[in-house]
Design a protein around this motif. Sequence first.
Motif, PDB file in Angstrom:
ATOM      1  N   UNK A 126      45.694  35.617  43.398  1.00 26.95           N
ATOM      2  CA  UNK A 126      46.418  36.707  43.267  1.00 26.95           C
ATOM      3  C   UNK A 126      47.529  36.826  44.270  1.00 26.95           C
ATOM      4  N   UNK A 127      47.312  37.094  45.398  1.00 30.41           N
ATOM      5  CA  UNK A 127      48.274  36.760  46.169  1.00 30.41           C
ATOM      6  C   UNK A 127      49.390  35.623  46.422  1.00 30.41           C
ATOM      7  N   UNK A 128      48.318  34.804  46.371  1.00 27.94           N
ATOM      8  CA  UNK A 128      48.562  33.621  46.184  1.00 27.94           C
ATOM      9  C   UNK A 128      49.261  33.088  44.787  1.00 27.94           C
ATOM     10  N   UNK A 129      49.698  33.571  44.005  1.00 34.42           N
ATOM     11  CA  UNK A 129      49.914  33.221  42.706  1.00 34.42           C
ATOM     12  C   UNK A 129      50.286  34.867  41.810  1.00 34.42           C
ATOM     13  N   UNK A 130      51.316  34.895  42.575  1.00 43.36           N
ATOM     14  CA  UNK A 130      52.096  36.306  41.962  1.00 43.36           C
ATOM     15  C   UNK A 130      52.155  36.110  40.353  1.00 43.36           C
TER      16      UNK A 130
ATOM     17  N   UNK B 243      56.982  41.234  39.590  1.00 43.15           N
ATOM     18  CA  UNK B 243      56.011  41.115  40.289  1.00 43.15           C
ATOM     19  C   UNK B 243      55.372  41.624  41.091  1.00 43.15           C
ATOM     20  N   UNK B 244      54.035  42.239  40.322  1.00 37.73           N
ATOM     21  CA  UNK B 244      53.443  43.230  41.792  1.00 37.73           C
ATOM     22  C   UNK B 244      53.258  43.172  42.598  1.00 37.73           C
ATOM     23  N   UNK B 245      53.589  44.568  43.985  1.00 36.81           N
ATOM     24  CA  UNK B 245      53.088  44.072  45.199  1.00 36.81           C
ATOM     25  C   UNK B 245      52.210  44.388  45.830  1.00 36.81           C
ATOM     26  N   UNK B 246      51.495  45.024  45.052  1.00 41.83           N
ATOM     27  CA  UNK B 246      49.654  45.087  45.156  1.00 41.83           C
ATOM     28  C   UNK B 246      48.924  44.327  44.230  1.00 41.83           C
ATOM     29  N   UNK B 247      47.476  44.526  44.252  1.00 41.72           N
ATOM     30  CA  UNK B 247      46.725  43.950  43.253  1.00 41.72           C
ATOM     31  C   UNK B 247      46.027  45.242  43.103  1.00 41.72           C
ATOM     32  N   UNK B 248      46.144  45.782  41.788  1.00 43.49           N
ATOM     33  CA  UNK B 248      45.609  47.266  41.122  1.00 43.49           C
ATOM     34  C   UNK B 248      43.717  46.500  40.637  1.00 43.49           C
ATOM     35  N   UNK B 249      42.893  45.759  40.519  1.00 44.13           N
ATOM     36  CA  UNK B 249      42.172  45.325  40.082  1.00 44.13           C
ATOM     37  C   UNK B 249      41.360  46.183  39.280  1.00 44.13           C
ATOM     38  N   UNK B 250      41.233  46.053  37.542  1.00 45.56           N
ATOM     39  CA  UNK B 250      40.803  46.209  37.061  1.00 45.56           C
ATOM     40  C   UNK B 250      39.290  45.978  36.888  1.00 45.56           C
ATOM     41  N   UNK B 251      38.383  47.428  36.108  1.00 47.75           N
ATOM     42  CA  UNK B 251      37.096  46.224  36.576  1.00 47.75           C
ATOM     43  C   UNK B 251      36.444  46.882  35.159  1.00 47.75           C
ATOM     44  N   UNK B 252      35.666  45.912  33.833  1.00 48.00           N
ATOM     45  CA  UNK B 252      35.187  46.461  32.721  1.00 48.00           C
ATOM     46  C   UNK B 252      34.076  46.685  33.243  1.00 48.00           C
ATOM     47  N   UNK B 253      33.899  47.550  32.031  1.00 46.75           N
ATOM     48  CA  UNK B 253      32.204  48.798  32.612  1.00 46.75           C
ATOM     49  C   UNK B 253      31.993  49.131  31.063  1.00 46.75           C
ATOM     50  N   UNK B 254      30.650  48.087  31.031  1.00 42.70           N
ATOM     51  CA  UNK B 254      29.795  48.355  29.799  1.00 42.70           C
ATOM     52  C   UNK B 254      29.236  50.471  29.796  1.00 42.70           C
TER      53      UNK B 254
END
Length: 596
Positions: free
Chosen positions: A429-433, A448-459
Amino acid sequence: MPVSVTMPRLGESVTEGTVTRWLKQEGERVEADEPLLEVSTDKVDTEIPSPAAGVLTRIVVGEDETAEVGSELAVIAGEGEDAGSAAPAPAQQAAAEPEPAAPVTPSTEKPVEEEAPAPTSTTGAGGAEGTSVKLPALGESVTEGTVTRWLKQVGDEVEADEPLVEVSTDKVDTEIPSPAAGTLLEIRVGEDETADVGAVLAVIGAPGSAPAAAPEPEKPAPAPAPAQAPAPKVETAPAPEVSGESYATPAPAAETKQPAPAAPPAPAAPAPVAVESNGAGDAGYVTPLVRKLAAEKGVDLSTLTGTGVGGRIRKQDVIDAAEKAAAAKAAPAPAAQAERAAAPVEKAAAKAEPSPLRGRTEKLTRIRATIARRMVESLQVSAQLTTVVEVDVTKIANLRNKAKAAFQAKHGVKLTFLPFFALATVEALQQHPVVNSSIDVEAGTVTYHGAEHLGVAVDAPKGLVVPVIKDAGDLNLGGLAKRIADVAERTRNNKIGPDELGGGTFTLTNTGSRGALFDTPIINQPQVGILGLGAVVKRPVIVNDPDLGEIIAPRSMVYLALSYDHRIVDGADAARFLGTLKERLEGGHFEADLGL
């Protein structure tokens, strides 16, 4: 000076919340930071603490009512203010009523003098005065609830606000707290019986009071004076009926009350559940809690003989049946059956039973309705396309096998494939914003976001929930593993905070954890990309060996499916992102992160 309790902001973009339960009633004392009420939003269910110590003098927003962020929910008066006059009035009014057995459900929209928040005085079966425990409104349009378990028995001492009884409705399974401290004198609604909202469930007397000789009514009918058969499930005598021995033999229920010595050992009969059916599983009412538990444990409700009133199947019946089935499967075959062929037994044990949910119609939960709405909205507002690549993660599998024991000892969590995928994703993601962006068509802009806020789907038990790991690009492999395990655990236990459920810029969904090779996930708006992780499986693959050339070898393979918003992400952008991700994973250079 009175303090106002207001609806806080419970997550990004959340503008309103619904009061699901008041943990305190008008006239009750509350301490600062003590949980005061439960609130549900489209993102999270949470408790709201009291902003100050004092007396809850007025509830402005009732249960199942919706309020906007910042609006007033209740008023708390300080010491020495008019809080004392607000609580006694309802009790005096209720004590003067000649017919307390048909109470009117309190409405939080009425003035304080008419709401009767204080415990209502009533008369138990033995003639003793006490406080009535009523069934509160437990959801919008909910008119009744089923008692699933009494946490206290007649004669037990109970504290104010101590959990007293578990109740199940079509919308929620919850605990009802005691409205006052004292002795449980009478239980009017037995386990697995259904009562209307506002009906009296039990009577609590003063501490040390003698319980009623025998609870008379069987059902919580709203009639003024119920006088039917006793609710047997709240007495001590019926306890053996729900023990494991009751399923060791198909003898009548009366025999199960006797001690276990006379019971023969559990038969090695059909593996599903060796119990005799009385038809209650088909004809009787089964609570949502029991149905869900039966589905989880693989118990066929139609084969159970319920020990509840009228043959109803209780939660304990399902638990006992599941334990008995597991014990029968694990126990060695008796000597008399030693010559029986193993193949027929295995075939019988492998037979899949139909789900008890077949043919049923149930109400959508709030979170399921929210998921349904957002998924359709996502498909309507964005042009979605999915690209899939195949990745060889054999090097990662080998590294994981070498380091997983030391990793768990050092970080306290298991080393799964997911942290490797998460680390490679945030690096890509840092290389392909463009894949880590958001689009505003009306404004004609892209961010183009300046940080990677990663969502993780939880069952989670209540449905799909996506907690967000903020600034995931700043974490190493160990940090990501711990954060993923932490948010997943708190999400499943309903302990995740509302601020952790919003603000994501890209999402991972691990559908491979359930064996799926790949799928086409739907984008979590307003993001423009979501990566689906398939199952890691071993299969023969043609590889280039430096010495032998092309050979067939077993490799650990996985499919990665990227769904993206074609309004801003082109197919070439998606391919470049996946190419970077593939190269990072197949390279397998994670030794430094693992201390190897």
